[in-house]
Design a protein around this motif. Structure first.
Motif, PDB file in Angstrom:
ATOM      1  N   LEU A 417     -10.378   6.510   0.894  1.00 26.36           N
ATOM      2  CA  LEU A 417     -10.292   4.911   1.012  1.00 26.36           C
ATOM      3  C   LEU A 417     -11.184   4.703   2.350  1.00 26.36           C
ATOM      4  CD1 LEU A 417      -9.081   2.221   0.258  1.00 26.36           C
ATOM      5  CD2 LEU A 417      -7.155   3.014   1.344  1.00 26.36           C
ATOM      6  N   ARG A 418     -12.226   3.793   2.306  1.00 23.57           N
ATOM      7  CA  ARG A 418     -12.717   3.397   3.700  1.00 23.57           C
ATOM      8  C   ARG A 418     -12.548   1.921   4.001  1.00 23.57           C
ATOM      9  NH1 ARG A 418     -15.918   6.948   0.486  1.00 23.57           N
ATOM     10  NH2 ARG A 418     -16.963   8.651   1.613  1.00 23.57           N
ATOM     11  N   VAL A 419     -12.257   0.990   3.239  1.00 22.79           N
ATOM     12  CA  VAL A 419     -12.075  -0.352   3.646  1.00 22.79           C
ATOM     13  C   VAL A 419     -10.575  -0.923   2.873  1.00 22.79           C
ATOM     14  CG1 VAL A 419     -13.059  -2.491   3.515  1.00 22.79           C
ATOM     15  CG2 VAL A 419     -14.509  -0.766   3.386  1.00 22.79           C
ATOM     16  N   VAL A 420      -9.955  -1.385   4.010  1.00 21.47           N
ATOM     17  CA  VAL A 420      -8.706  -2.272   3.530  1.00 21.47           C
ATOM     18  C   VAL A 420      -8.903  -3.627   4.058  1.00 21.47           C
ATOM     19  CG1 VAL A 420      -6.195  -2.501   4.252  1.00 21.47           C
ATOM     20  CG2 VAL A 420      -7.270  -0.180   3.708  1.00 21.47           C
ATOM     21  N   GLU A 421      -8.453  -4.549   3.056  1.00 18.40           N
ATOM     22  CA  GLU A 421      -8.665  -5.922   3.342  1.00 18.40           C
ATOM     23  C   GLU A 421      -7.249  -6.644   3.042  1.00 18.40           C
ATOM     24  OE1 GLU A 421     -11.151  -9.972   2.233  1.00 18.40           O
ATOM     25  OE2 GLU A 421     -12.038  -7.956   1.640  1.00 18.40           O
ATOM     26  N   ILE A 422      -6.603  -7.326   4.128  1.00 18.68           N
ATOM     27  CA  ILE A 422      -5.227  -8.055   3.911  1.00 18.68           C
ATOM     28  C   ILE A 422      -5.668  -9.523   3.698  1.00 18.68           C
ATOM     29  CG2 ILE A 422      -2.946  -8.427   4.821  1.00 18.68           C
ATOM     30  CD1 ILE A 422      -3.718  -5.559   4.136  1.00 18.68           C
ATOM     31  N   VAL A 423      -5.435 -10.048   2.749  1.00 19.04           N
ATOM     32  CA  VAL A 423      -5.816 -11.299   2.462  1.00 19.04           C
ATOM     33  C   VAL A 423      -4.212 -12.219   2.221  1.00 19.04           C
ATOM     34  CG1 VAL A 423      -6.536 -13.233   1.167  1.00 19.04           C
ATOM     35  CG2 VAL A 423      -7.693 -10.686   1.063  1.00 19.04           C
ATOM     36  N   GLY A 424      -4.373 -13.464   3.002  1.00 22.33           N
ATOM     37  CA  GLY A 424      -3.242 -14.284   3.145  1.00 22.33           C
ATOM     38  C   GLY A 424      -2.168 -13.765   4.140  1.00 22.33           C
ATOM     39  N   GLN A 433       3.813  -3.891   8.380  1.00 21.68           N
ATOM     40  CA  GLN A 433       4.167  -2.338   7.851  1.00 21.68           C
ATOM     41  C   GLN A 433       3.442  -1.983   6.685  1.00 21.68           C
ATOM     42  OE1 GLN A 433       8.612  -3.631   7.207  1.00 21.68           O
ATOM     43  NE2 GLN A 433       8.901  -1.530   8.085  1.00 21.68           N
ATOM     44  N   HIS A 434       2.732  -2.982   5.909  1.00 26.55           N
ATOM     45  CA  HIS A 434       1.938  -2.629   4.897  1.00 26.55           C
ATOM     46  C   HIS A 434       0.295  -2.204   5.532  1.00 26.55           C
ATOM     47  CE1 HIS A 434       4.559  -4.774   2.210  1.00 26.55           C
ATOM     48  NE2 HIS A 434       3.820  -4.271   1.132  1.00 26.55           N
ATOM     49  N   LEU A 435       0.011  -2.796   6.542  1.00 26.75           N
ATOM     50  CA  LEU A 435      -1.226  -2.237   7.325  1.00 26.75           C
ATOM     51  C   LEU A 435      -1.013  -0.827   7.802  1.00 26.75           C
ATOM     52  CD1 LEU A 435      -4.144  -2.597   7.981  1.00 26.75           C
ATOM     53  CD2 LEU A 435      -3.180  -4.047  10.055  1.00 26.75           C
ATOM     54  N   LEU A 445     -10.490   6.191   6.468  1.00 27.33           N
ATOM     55  CA  LEU A 445     -10.779   4.735   6.636  1.00 27.33           C
ATOM     56  C   LEU A 445     -11.544   4.197   7.801  1.00 27.33           C
ATOM     57  CD1 LEU A 445      -9.308   1.884   5.950  1.00 27.33           C
ATOM     58  CD2 LEU A 445      -7.794   2.296   7.915  1.00 27.33           C
ATOM     59  N   GLU A 446     -12.533   3.357   7.421  1.00 25.34           N
ATOM     60  CA  GLU A 446     -13.638   2.955   8.421  1.00 25.34           C
ATOM     61  C   GLU A 446     -13.547   1.496   9.088  1.00 25.34           C
ATOM     62  OE1 GLU A 446     -17.099   3.555   6.150  1.00 25.34           O
ATOM     63  OE2 GLU A 446     -16.935   5.800   6.295  1.00 25.34           O
ATOM     64  N   LYS A 447     -12.858   0.563   8.002  1.00 21.72           N
ATOM     65  CA  LYS A 447     -12.872  -0.907   8.269  1.00 21.72           C
ATOM     66  C   LYS A 447     -11.374  -1.604   7.882  1.00 21.72           C
ATOM     67  CE  LYS A 447     -15.992  -4.975   7.765  1.00 21.72           C
ATOM     68  NZ  LYS A 447     -17.104  -5.338   6.952  1.00 21.72           N
ATOM     69  N   VAL A 448     -11.051  -2.459   8.709  1.00 21.25           N
ATOM     70  CA  VAL A 448     -10.111  -3.190   8.268  1.00 21.25           C
ATOM     71  C   VAL A 448     -10.087  -4.621   8.576  1.00 21.25           C
ATOM     72  CG1 VAL A 448      -7.562  -3.962   8.988  1.00 21.25           C
ATOM     73  CG2 VAL A 448      -8.004  -1.449   9.049  1.00 21.25           C
ATOM     74  N   VAL A 449      -9.994  -5.491   7.545  1.00 24.61           N
ATOM     75  CA  VAL A 449     -10.444  -6.873   7.488  1.00 24.61           C
ATOM     76  C   VAL A 449      -9.201  -7.524   7.206  1.00 24.61           C
ATOM     77  CG1 VAL A 449     -11.723  -8.763   6.351  1.00 24.61           C
ATOM     78  CG2 VAL A 449     -12.676  -6.441   6.400  1.00 24.61           C
ATOM     79  N   ILE A 450      -8.918  -8.619   8.159  1.00 27.18           N
ATOM     80  CA  ILE A 450      -7.615  -9.808   7.990  1.00 27.18           C
ATOM     81  C   ILE A 450      -8.179 -10.800   7.809  1.00 27.18           C
ATOM     82  CG2 ILE A 450      -5.568 -10.532   9.329  1.00 27.18           C
ATOM     83  CD1 ILE A 450      -5.316  -7.483   8.953  1.00 27.18           C
ATOM     84  N   GLU A 486      -4.643  -4.168  18.621  1.00 30.00           N
ATOM     85  CA  GLU A 486      -4.119  -3.179  19.429  1.00 30.00           C
ATOM     86  C   GLU A 486      -3.629  -1.884  18.997  1.00 30.00           C
ATOM     87  OE1 GLU A 486      -4.459  -3.440  22.682  1.00 30.00           O
ATOM     88  OE2 GLU A 486      -5.436  -5.582  22.413  1.00 30.00           O
ATOM     89  N   ILE A 487      -3.175  -2.100  17.396  1.00 25.02           N
ATOM     90  CA  ILE A 487      -2.533  -1.043  16.843  1.00 25.02           C
ATOM     91  C   ILE A 487      -3.584  -0.258  15.942  1.00 25.02           C
ATOM     92  CG2 ILE A 487      -0.407  -1.883  16.958  1.00 25.02           C
ATOM     93  CD1 ILE A 487      -0.332  -2.359  14.008  1.00 25.02           C
ATOM     94  N   ILE A 488      -4.865  -0.713  15.823  1.00 20.90           N
ATOM     95  CA  ILE A 488      -6.065  -0.313  15.029  1.00 20.90           C
ATOM     96  C   ILE A 488      -6.576   1.032  15.738  1.00 20.90           C
ATOM     97  CG2 ILE A 488      -8.066  -0.727  13.637  1.00 20.90           C
ATOM     98  CD1 ILE A 488      -5.735  -2.201  12.477  1.00 20.90           C
ATOM     99  N   PRO A 489      -6.668   2.060  15.210  1.00 20.43           N
ATOM    100  CA  PRO A 489      -7.555   3.171  15.882  1.00 20.43           C
ATOM    101  C   PRO A 489      -8.869   2.764  16.339  1.00 20.43           C
ATOM    102  CG  PRO A 489      -6.330   4.057  13.897  1.00 20.43           C
ATOM    103  CD  PRO A 489      -6.546   2.496  13.567  1.00 20.43           C
TER     104      PRO A 489
END
Length: 497
Positions: A417-424, A433-435, A445-450, A486-489
């Motif tokens: 899993l490389r990309v996580v996107e949280i929509v809404g 907590q989900h993130l 994990l390489e990328k987080v999109v909010i 701040e909590i993203i590596p």
């Protein structure tokens, strides 16, 4: 008389071309040069430019009389459209229809590749829309998009009805013809409308090739029945994409050889009376369905790699289980899967609804979840375990206040899993907590999109968005930038849309 210079496909403007014109500048360019400039603008901007001077107006009609791609989508005008007063919306709709009519009257070209309209239109504008379809058929259109909105005050029963007459088919009635809808002037229990007295005039079959070249058909809030859909599937041999939204008289749909040999994607949304869809012996690659739960039969669809199922039914407690049962024979081949996995069952039953079958080739998973569901993380872990090669995960969050803490007692390390996107996304402890759960378990994990916008709930133009939602999105965006970042590596890219 000097022959008119043909319009160029390309034209190079040097700075001296403008400076030589002095103070008048661009207005002194000839009509062909102005037409080239207009060709680089959207139809909306070009239409506004024609008001500058008679010379610009001549250039506008010269260019658009020959253009092969007529795209009348005006997204900026539709943003927050539902928040406008009713009279203002009606006036803008009439202006839009007049604008399209004026451009088409000046068009004297041959075949067209695209004809696209998008605005708040319904059965009030039937005569104009009929002419637009005739225009497109006579010019052997390849892509036809009729994207109509239903803003506040309008119902599905007010939708524009696709004319049978233009296709050379007639309304049938009696046993075995359940897909046909009654004409507007025949009121019935299922179709009571403010336009019930409307009577469509006689329409002549258009000249030209009709829809024989049609490759893409997108109908939104255009009412069609089974006869119309069957016509397109059987007669449009080049049809590659079919999208139908908000057709209240579509009951069943069948895609099967030898019909639709070129069809690659099928979209059916908010057709609330659909009871069954059958797809067999087809080369379909993508299938998207959003609506009430229905009977889905898939048989010998070897190219199917993308599926979206969002089903709603007060009698169904587990939408995920329903989807997996419907897709059971094709789950192994899916690369992209989009599901609504919210539950209607009481929350204490959700513990037993975490079984997810193996998805060995899945690379993109898109889930609509209830972020406040206490069992949400366990269910998410089940999906991750079932998808060992997953590369991208999109969570579309819904919120409903539920007391208690999420059960965060599961571990599911994932290596791909490389990309996580949280929509809404909203300012919510459970959303965070989900993130965090995903960050802790996704080793690669390489990328987080909010993305705070609830995009799956609204039209792409933003016509139905309220100012309250915009405010909530702004607050969520500020929170994401100040707290989540701040909590993203440091090794993970963080993007907030």
């Amino acid at each position: 008389m000097e022959a008119q210079r043909p319009l160029r496909d390309s034209y190079y403007f040097r700075s001296s071309d403008f400076s030589r014109c002095g103070k008048e500048g661009i207005n002194k360019l000839d009509v062909n040069e102005l037409a080239f400039i207009l060709s680089r603008l959207t139809i909306k901007d070009a239409a506004a430019a024609r008001l500058v001077s008679p010379q610009w107006a001549r250039a506008f009609y010269m260019y658009f009389s020959r253009i092969s791609m007529l795209n009348f989508k005006w997204n900026e005008a539709l943003l927050y459209f539902c928040n406008k007063p009713l009279k203002s919306r009606h006036r803008e709709s009439h202006n839009y229809v007049d604008w399209v009519n004026n451009v088409l009257e000046k068009h004297d070209g041959g075949k067209i590749k695209q004809f696209s309209v998008c605005f708040d239109l319904d059965c009030r504008f039937t005569s104009s829309i009929d002419r637009w379809i005739q225009f497109a058929m006579e010019r052997e259109v390849e892509e036809l998009e009729l994207e109509f909105l239903l803003t506040q005050g309008h119902k599905f029963q007010d939708s524009y009805i696709f004319p049978h007459q233009l296709l050379g088919i007639s309304h049938l009635s009696g046993p075995g013809c359940h897909n046909t809808y009654p004409p507007r002037w025949e009121a019935c229990e299922d179709c009571i409308t403010s336009a019930s007295s409307f009577c469509r005039p006689h329409l002549d079959l258009p000249t030209g090739g009709g829809f024989k070249c049609l490759k893409v058909l997108h109908l939104e809030n255009v009412d069609v029945d089974g006869q119309v859909v069957e016509y397109f599937l059987s007669n449009c041999r080049a049809l590659e994409g079919l999208s139908i939204t908000g057709a209240i008289h579509l009951l069943t749909l069948t895609v099967a050889a030898p019909s639709a040999p070129s069809l690659r994607y099928l979209v059916v949304k908010n057709c609330l009376r659909v009871t069954s869809i059958t797809i067999c012996n087809s080369h379909l690659c993508s299938f998207i369905y959003k609506g009430m739960s229905m009977h889905l039969q898939l048989d010998n669809v070897p190219s199917l790699v993308e599926v979206c199922l969002h089903q709603a039914d007060s009698k169904t407690s587990d939408f995920a289980a329903l989807a997996f049962d419907q897709l059971s024979s094709h789950l192994f081949q899916l690369h992209t899967l989009m599901l609504d996995v919210q539950f209607n069952a009481p929350l204490y039953l959700s513990a037993f609804a975490c079984a997810v079958p193996k998805l060995p080739n899945l690379q993109h998973l898109d889930l609509v979840i209830l972020a406040d569901d206490l069992w949400s993380l366990r269910r998410l872990a089940a999906f991750l375990r079932a998808s060992p090669h997953l590369k991208k995960l999109v969570l579309q969050l819904q919120f409903y206040p539920i007391k208690g803490e999420l059960y965060n007692d599961v571990q599911c390390p994932h290596d791909h899993l490389r990309v996580v996107e949280i929509v809404g996304y909203r300012v919510s402890k459970k959303a965070t907590q989900h993130l965090m759960f995903l960050i802790e378990n996704a080793a690669a994990l390489e990328k987080v999109v909010i993305d705070p916008a609830c995009r799956w709930l609204h039209h792409r133009t933003g016509a139905y968005r309220s100012f309250i939602e915009v405010k909530e999105e702004g607050e969520a965006r500020d929170h994401a930038m100040l707290q989540l970042k701040e909590i993203i590596p440091p090794t993970v890219e963080f993007v907030c849309l």
